[in-house]
Motif scaffolding. Structure first.
Motif, PDB file in Angstrom:
ATOM      1  N   SER B 141       0.835  -1.201   0.000  1.00  0.00           N
ATOM      2  CA  SER B 141       0.000   0.000   0.000  1.00  0.00           C
ATOM      3  C   SER B 141       0.872   1.254   0.000  1.00  0.00           C
ATOM      4  N   GLU B 145       0.840   4.091  -2.777  1.00  0.00           N
ATOM      5  CA  GLU B 145       0.506   5.466  -2.360  1.00  0.00           C
ATOM      6  C   GLU B 145       1.590   6.454  -2.793  1.00  0.00           C
ATOM      7  N   ARG B 199      -9.060  -4.798  -6.249  1.00  0.00           N
ATOM      8  CA  ARG B 199      -9.968  -3.665  -5.984  1.00  0.00           C
ATOM      9  C   ARG B 199      -9.345  -2.689  -4.988  1.00  0.00           C
ATOM     10  N   ILE B 200      -8.570  -3.237  -4.045  1.00  0.00           N
ATOM     11  CA  ILE B 200      -7.900  -2.352  -3.076  1.00  0.00           C
ATOM     12  C   ILE B 200      -6.814  -1.550  -3.790  1.00  0.00           C
ATOM     13  N   MET B 202      -6.941  -0.659  -6.889  1.00  0.00           N
ATOM     14  CA  MET B 202      -7.660   0.367  -7.651  1.00  0.00           C
ATOM     15  C   MET B 202      -8.007   1.567  -6.771  1.00  0.00           C
ATOM     16  N   ALA B 203      -8.332   1.291  -5.507  1.00  0.00           N
ATOM     17  CA  ALA B 203      -8.687   2.390  -4.601  1.00  0.00           C
ATOM     18  C   ALA B 203      -7.516   3.341  -4.372  1.00  0.00           C
ATOM     19  N   HIS B 204      -6.289   2.885  -4.650  1.00  0.00           N
ATOM     20  CA  HIS B 204      -5.119   3.771  -4.534  1.00  0.00           C
ATOM     21  C   HIS B 204      -4.986   4.687  -5.756  1.00  0.00           C
ATOM     22  N   GLU B 205      -5.860   4.435  -6.761  1.00  0.00           N
ATOM     23  CA  GLU B 205      -5.846   5.239  -7.995  1.00  0.00           C
ATOM     24  C   GLU B 205      -4.475   5.272  -8.662  1.00  0.00           C
ATOM     25  N   GLY B 274      -7.592   3.918 -11.380  1.00  0.00           N
ATOM     26  CA  GLY B 274      -8.683   3.557 -10.479  1.00  0.00           C
ATOM     27  C   GLY B 274     -10.013   3.285 -11.160  1.00  0.00           C
ATOM     28  N   GLU B 275     -10.096   3.497 -12.476  1.00  0.00           N
ATOM     29  CA  GLU B 275     -11.355   3.266 -13.188  1.00  0.00           C
ATOM     30  C   GLU B 275     -11.244   1.985 -14.020  1.00  0.00           C
TER      31      GLU B 275
END
Lengths: 396, 331
Positions: B141, B145, B199-200, B202-205, B274-275
């Motif tokens: 992560s 990030e 999916r996690i 992706m949440a970091h874009e 993220g999309e």
């Protein structure tokens, strides 16, 4: 250049003068001011070609350092206390892989109970980690040791911890001579890694080693650490030649000629001890001090040489092994083997408890006049402790 | 680097190197000039999905970078079977440090390359699902990030295989592992736990996230190639069946992987910043039961008593994926 400056800032500036290529940082008191200073220097463009990485944990700080060092970059990080413990697995890995990372330890106690103040429990817990450990007596020495540390680390392909007392040194403002980049450049050669990750000449680093070769790998680590003692001594001699100052080395003696009692210690408490020894010698008491700068490798023979003519040795330690006693003591005993010298241990300053010259003096006078127990905790509130222990026993 | 001689030429609808397409559309593996990152002779089990996935992924990364790559490996099967000292199957610069720190070590390699101005050399981090979704998750992560220039590949075989098949955060419900045994009222791993790392990610874009499977190696190669077109943090999650851990026949590895995608249990997709941008439609939909019954880890769903209730719950997971990722290709 002489500057009135905070110890941490001075370390940041001297580390910058050593031209690291990768610095990784995670905040923990009392180390934070060092990496804050470096982050400012990098961001300001004063340290071109250096990457400053803000990581999400100390475990990752050491891991980033491992990757960077294995890629041939001069690499630096700093930590303390819980942070050092959190990165332990990677600390052992860095030495196992022979990566010459330099790390400052701003010495601080380990919880619980949580405590941010100074003692040596953190770096002492890494005694067997395969890192060279150097302890600074003053901020000037902390600055000088960093320059030497990069040289020793890169000569030996071994990581080095420079240990400086948290708050007592890191947060103290004083006049410090900070070597310039040109001066450092003349003393510290360009980093030539022993082994490097390079697509042009690919190697596998960190293979799994089984029983048929593991002993040999570990023995070599031991032999390398033993050999590093000569390099530590040489680094100090050359440093004096280049900078005109006594800094670093293995052990440093103070007024031990004909001294019947010798106190052994590490780090900033040596300053207090030297003051006290001056006073006591003036009063005709036969006492001297030996400071251990290099705790790993441990200078068994050099210490034995320094202690061979005394009658009594007192080891002053800012950490201890629960259930036994002193940590440095065990190594000192090895140096004293067969000499017939009396030895006792004084545990002092845990969790930042002030070590006053008054308390120290009365302990030393007692040790000389009537003898002390093998293990003493300085200024322990013995009544409180005894009543609490009794209460616990009764509730079992 | 010298090319490794071709030893096979796979054909069929999921062909590795279809002779009917033009040379530049053929797979990397069918190219006589391709180099191998991971050579044969390593110690992976017969039918190992991870070994296959790793070779295809890293060979493609080599092609994409003109061999200018450094790989960082987490502890796990891939590390153990490839580098028993003094042997190594790696022909690329390769570093193994610890179980939980491969993403951070990869960040360090990337930082050193940036400091030295060698940004033509690219970094690949890799580990199993235990290293990625569990013990190294914080480091991963952090790498995401900071958007460090690293392609991180997770080879997902849905449990800790190297230590003897224990449950990980990627173990699916009902699956038997050594720590979620097929005993008691709810045999195997419980429902309502676990995480799907893509999916996690992706949440970091981050610039690029994709899933791939060893059942569709051409798609896997294409996704590695696509990933290498981006700078910054990229994540590729590859589905790799494990005959040993899953109690399946070595010869069924690719078949099982195909049934996972064709049932909807493992969706194939790509996401940019993220999309979600593409998902691979199911060609021939199958019921999850077809996938489950080939694996010993699900044997308790079929005997001594058939657990239609549990199979139906697993089918619901597949159906939800089909809706969520539009796997039937509906408009």
């Amino acid at each position: 250049m002489l500057k009135q400056v905070e110890g941490s800032r001075a370390v940041a500036e001297v580390v910058a003068a050593c031209r690291p290529e990768v610095i990784c940082a995670y905040p923990i008191s009392p180390q934070t001011h060092i990496v804050e200073g470096l982050s400012q220097l990098v961001k300001n463009g004063d340290l071109l070609g250096c990457e400053f990485i803000n990581v999400e944990s100390e475990f990752s700080a050491m891991s980033v350092a491992i990757g960077a060092s294995a890629t041939g970059a001069r690499t630096y990080t700093a930590t303390a206390s819980q942070g050092l413990l959190y990165m332990v697995e990677a600390v052992y890995n860095a030495s196992g892989l022979g990566l010459p990372i330099v790390m400052t330890i701003a010495n601080r106690a380990i919880g619980g109970p949580i405590n941010i103040w100074n003692d040596h429990s953190d770096s002492m817990s890494q005694r067997d980690s395969g890192w060279i450990q150097l302890y600074a007596e003053s901020n000037q020495e902390a600055v000088d040791l960093h320059v030497q540390a990069f040289r020793i680390a890169e000569e030996m392909s071994l990581p080095v911890m420079v240990c400086m007392d948290g708050f007592i040194l890191t947060h103290a403002f004083e006049e410090i001579d900070i070597p310039t980049q040109d001066e450092v450049g003349a003393y510290l050669p360009t980093f030539r890694p022993r082994q490097v990750l390079d697509p042009g000449d690919p190697v596998s680093i960190g293979a799994m080693v089984g029983p048929e070769a593991f002993m040999e790998v570990k023995y070599m680590a031991h032999a390398r650490m033993i050999e590093s003692a000569d390099h530590i001594a040489r680094a100090a001699i050359d440093f004096k030649e280049a900078f005109g100052r006594d800094s670093g080395g293995l052990v440093r003696s103070y007024k031990i000629e004909r001294a019947q009692t010798v106190v052994i210690a590490l780090g900033s408490i040596l300053g207090t001890l030297k003051d006290l020894i001056d006073q006591m010698q003036d009063e005709g008491i036969s006492i001297g001090v030996v400071g251990i700068t290099s705790f790993r490798p441990f200078p068994v023979n050099e210490l034995r040489d320094a202690l061979k003519n005394c009658k009594r040795v007192i080891v002053l330690e800012k950490a201890f092994q629960t259930g036994i006693g002193g940590i440095v003591t065990e190594d000192v005993d090895r140096s004293l083997r067969g000499l017939g010298v009396e030895r006792s241990t004084l545990i002092a300053g845990l969790g930042g408890r002030p070590i006053s010259t008054q308390s120290l003096r009365s302990y030393l006078v007692k040790a000389i006049d009537s003898g002390v127990e093998e293990l003493t905790f300085l200024d322990l509130e013995i009544d409180t402790v005894e009543s609490e222990l009794a209460r616990e026993r009764n509730s079992r | 680097m010298t090319p490794t001689p071709l030893k096979f030429y796979q054909i069929g609808s999921f062909a590795v190197g279809n002779r009917l397409v033009t040379a530049d559309e053929r797979s990397n593996q069918s190219d006589p000039e391709r180099t191998n990152a991971l050579t044969s002779g390593h110690r992976a089990c017969q039918g190992c999905g991870e070994a296959l996935g790793a070779r295809y992924a890293l060979d493609m990364a080599m092609r994409a970078t003109n061999d200018q790559i450094i790989a960082v490996n987490a502890t796990g099967c891939l590390e153990v079977f490839s580098t028993p000292y003094p042997e190594s199957s790696w022909r690329i610069a390769w570093l193994h440090s610890l179980f939980g720190n491969a993403p951070a070590v990869a960040s360090g390699v990337a930082a050193a390359l940036r400091a030295k101005g060698k940004t033509d050399i690219r970094v690949v981090g890799q580990g199993g699902d235990g290293a990625s979704v569990d013990i190294g998750f914080g480091a991963l992560s952090g790498m995401f990030e900071r958007n460090d220039d690293v392609l991180y590949i997770c080879y997902d075989n849905e449990a800790y295989m190297n230590t003897g098949v224990q449950r990980s955060g990627a173990t699916p419900p009902a699956a038997r592992t050594a720590t979620t045994q097929a005993v008691g009222e709810t045999p195997g791993n419980v429902f309502g736990q676990g995480k799907f790392l893509p999916r996690i990610a992706m949440a970091h874009e981050i610039p690029y996230v994709a899933t791939a499977s060893i059942s569709d190696l051409r798609d896997l190669e294409a996704k590695v190639l696509r990933a290498m077109e981006f700078r910054g943090a990229r994540y590729l999650h590859i589905f790799v069946p494990c005959p040993l851990g899953w109690g399946s026949a070595s010869c069924d590895t690719i078949k099982i992987a195909r049934l996972a995608t064709q049932s909807g249990l493992f969706p194939l997709f790509e996401a940019v910043n993220g999309e979600l941008i593409t998902s691979t439609p199911i060609r021939k939909k199958v019921q999850v039961e077809e996938y489950l019954k080939l694996q010993g880890r699900y044997a308790h769903l079929f005997s001594p008593t058939r657990r239609d209730d549990v199979i139906a719950n697993l089918q619901r997971i597949a159906d939800r994926n089909i809706d969520r990722y539009n796997l039937m290709g509906a408009e």
